[in-house]
Design a protein around this motif. Structure first.
Motif, PDB file in Angstrom:
ATOM      1  N   THR A  44       0.835  -1.197   0.000  1.00 55.43           N
ATOM      2  CA  THR A  44       0.000   0.000   0.000  1.00 55.43           C
ATOM      3  C   THR A  44       0.871   1.248   0.000  1.00 55.43           C
ATOM      4  O   THR A  44       1.997   1.242   0.494  1.00 55.43           O
ATOM      5  CB  THR A  44      -0.942   0.058   1.220  1.00 55.43           C
ATOM      6  N   PHE A  45       0.313   2.311  -0.554  1.00 49.81           N
ATOM      7  CA  PHE A  45       0.945   3.632  -0.530  1.00 49.81           C
ATOM      8  C   PHE A  45      -0.160   4.649  -0.304  1.00 49.81           C
ATOM      9  O   PHE A  45      -1.243   4.528  -0.868  1.00 49.81           O
ATOM     10  CB  PHE A  45       1.653   3.946  -1.846  1.00 49.81           C
ATOM     11  N   ARG A  56       0.718  -6.222 -16.750  1.00 44.86           N
ATOM     12  CA  ARG A  56       2.183  -6.242 -16.672  1.00 44.86           C
ATOM     13  C   ARG A  56       2.694  -7.139 -15.552  1.00 44.86           C
ATOM     14  O   ARG A  56       3.746  -7.754 -15.681  1.00 44.86           O
ATOM     15  CB  ARG A  56       2.736  -4.836 -16.439  1.00 44.86           C
ATOM     16  N   TRP A  57       2.011  -7.154 -14.409  1.00 48.94           N
ATOM     17  CA  TRP A  57       2.540  -7.842 -13.233  1.00 48.94           C
ATOM     18  C   TRP A  57       1.677  -8.996 -12.733  1.00 48.94           C
ATOM     19  O   TRP A  57       1.945  -9.530 -11.659  1.00 48.94           O
ATOM     20  CB  TRP A  57       2.764  -6.838 -12.101  1.00 48.94           C
ATOM     21  N   ASP A  58       0.685  -9.402 -13.445  1.00 44.42           N
ATOM     22  CA  ASP A  58      -0.150 -10.527 -13.034  1.00 44.42           C
ATOM     23  C   ASP A  58      -0.637 -10.350 -11.593  1.00 44.42           C
ATOM     24  O   ASP A  58      -0.443 -11.215 -10.734  1.00 44.42           O
ATOM     25  CB  ASP A  58       0.617 -11.853 -13.202  1.00 44.42           C
ATOM     26  N   LEU A  59      -1.248  -9.220 -11.360  1.00 44.19           N
ATOM     27  CA  LEU A  59      -1.760  -8.903 -10.025  1.00 44.19           C
ATOM     28  C   LEU A  59      -3.054  -9.636  -9.758  1.00 44.19           C
ATOM     29  O   LEU A  59      -3.842  -9.889 -10.658  1.00 44.19           O
ATOM     30  CB  LEU A  59      -2.008  -7.398  -9.906  1.00 44.19           C
ATOM     31  N   GLY A  60      -3.295  -9.908  -8.492  1.00 45.40           N
ATOM     32  CA  GLY A  60      -4.553 -10.491  -8.088  1.00 45.40           C
ATOM     33  C   GLY A  60      -5.622  -9.438  -7.847  1.00 45.40           C
ATOM     34  O   GLY A  60      -6.809  -9.693  -8.023  1.00 45.40           O
ATOM     35  N   ASP A  61      -5.189  -8.231  -7.451  1.00 43.87           N
ATOM     36  CA  ASP A  61      -6.164  -7.199  -7.135  1.00 43.87           C
ATOM     37  C   ASP A  61      -5.475  -5.840  -7.086  1.00 43.87           C
ATOM     38  O   ASP A  61      -4.259  -5.749  -6.843  1.00 43.87           O
ATOM     39  CB  ASP A  61      -6.814  -7.495  -5.774  1.00 43.87           C
ATOM     40  N   VAL A  62      -6.259  -4.784  -7.306  1.00 48.78           N
ATOM     41  CA  VAL A  62      -5.790  -3.404  -7.238  1.00 48.78           C
ATOM     42  C   VAL A  62      -6.887  -2.560  -6.593  1.00 48.78           C
ATOM     43  O   VAL A  62      -8.066  -2.742  -6.889  1.00 48.78           O
ATOM     44  CB  VAL A  62      -5.485  -2.834  -8.651  1.00 48.78           C
ATOM     45  N   PHE A 121       5.172  -4.605  -5.324  1.00 43.18           N
ATOM     46  CA  PHE A 121       5.894  -3.341  -5.169  1.00 43.18           C
ATOM     47  C   PHE A 121       6.015  -2.600  -6.499  1.00 43.18           C
ATOM     48  O   PHE A 121       5.752  -1.397  -6.586  1.00 43.18           O
ATOM     49  CB  PHE A 121       7.295  -3.571  -4.595  1.00 43.18           C
ATOM     50  N   GLU A 122       6.444  -3.299  -7.549  1.00 41.04           N
ATOM     51  CA  GLU A 122       6.637  -2.651  -8.850  1.00 41.04           C
ATOM     52  C   GLU A 122       5.323  -2.093  -9.391  1.00 41.04           C
ATOM     53  O   GLU A 122       5.289  -0.974  -9.920  1.00 41.04           O
ATOM     54  CB  GLU A 122       7.261  -3.627  -9.841  1.00 41.04           C
ATOM     55  N   ALA A 123       4.264  -2.857  -9.280  1.00 42.42           N
ATOM     56  CA  ALA A 123       2.966  -2.393  -9.774  1.00 42.42           C
ATOM     57  C   ALA A 123       2.491  -1.171  -8.991  1.00 42.42           C
ATOM     58  O   ALA A 123       1.946  -0.228  -9.579  1.00 42.42           O
ATOM     59  CB  ALA A 123       1.939  -3.520  -9.693  1.00 42.42           C
ATOM     60  N   ALA A 124       2.705  -1.161  -7.687  1.00 47.05           N
ATOM     61  CA  ALA A 124       2.311  -0.002  -6.879  1.00 47.05           C
ATOM     62  C   ALA A 124       3.104   1.235  -7.299  1.00 47.05           C
ATOM     63  O   ALA A 124       2.541   2.319  -7.461  1.00 47.05           O
ATOM     64  CB  ALA A 124       2.511  -0.289  -5.391  1.00 47.05           C
ATOM     65  N   ALA A 129      -2.026  -6.348  -4.879  1.00 42.21           N
ATOM     66  CA  ALA A 129      -1.853  -7.691  -4.329  1.00 42.21           C
ATOM     67  C   ALA A 129      -1.330  -8.593  -5.433  1.00 42.21           C
ATOM     68  O   ALA A 129      -1.809  -8.538  -6.574  1.00 42.21           O
ATOM     69  CB  ALA A 129      -3.176  -8.234  -3.806  1.00 42.21           C
ATOM     70  N   ALA A 130      -0.328  -9.383  -5.102  1.00 39.25           N
ATOM     71  CA  ALA A 130       0.277 -10.310  -6.069  1.00 39.25           C
ATOM     72  C   ALA A 130       0.784 -11.539  -5.325  1.00 39.25           C
ATOM     73  O   ALA A 130       0.908 -11.537  -4.096  1.00 39.25           O
ATOM     74  CB  ALA A 130       1.425  -9.627  -6.817  1.00 39.25           C
TER      75      ALA A 130
END
Length: 148
Positions: A31-32, A69-75, A104-107, A96-97
């Protein structure tokens, strides 16, 4: 994926807990939170304007790009508009990944794009007058690391 543009303050702890609770198969949550700063001293408040509909569409496109890009589970993206005083929260990004590097990179990607490309306009109000916040070169430079 959840995108919210709203005028009222949000509860960072509650939002973080709610987001993390729905990540049963993810290994990382990042989180940020952005906060109104009184950089020069004397800031009464900052006002953020946006175009409803257009803003949510742009934020959704940014989040979808991050997921791809990052195969995230959730945003989760929460961004406020309207007047805000120093030390109030402006925005929150949560990713979430399965692995922390992706989260971290996606955030960071989302934060860089929110700072430079999201359709928000900021105006600072101080005792000596009001003025629009101009784009900063360092914010633009941060985007270059995400180019393919």
């Amino acid at each position: 994926m959840e995108i919210r543009v709203e005028a009222h303050p949000f509860d960072l702890g509650a939002e973080t807990n709610r987001f993390a609770a729905r990540q049963s198969d993810m290994g990382a949550v990042v989180t940020f939170t952005g906060i109104v700063r009184d950089v020069a001293g004397g800031l009464d408040h900052m006002e953020i304007e946006h175009y409803p509909g257009m803003t949510e569409k742009a934020l959704t496109a940014m989040a979808e790009e991050a997921v791809g890009r990052w195969d995230l589970g959730d945003v989760l993206i929460i961004h406020r508009h309207g007047p805000m005083r120093p030390d109030e929260m402006i925005m929150m990004v949560a990713t979430a990944a399965r692995h922390r590097a992706s989260a971290f990179e996606a955030a960071e990607f989302l934060m860089d794009y929110l700072k430079s490309r999201a359709p928000f306009w900021k105006k600072e109000h101080a005792a000596d007058g009001a003025g629009w916040v101009a784009a900063r070169d360092e914010d633009e430079d941060a985007l270059s690391r995400w180019e393919p």
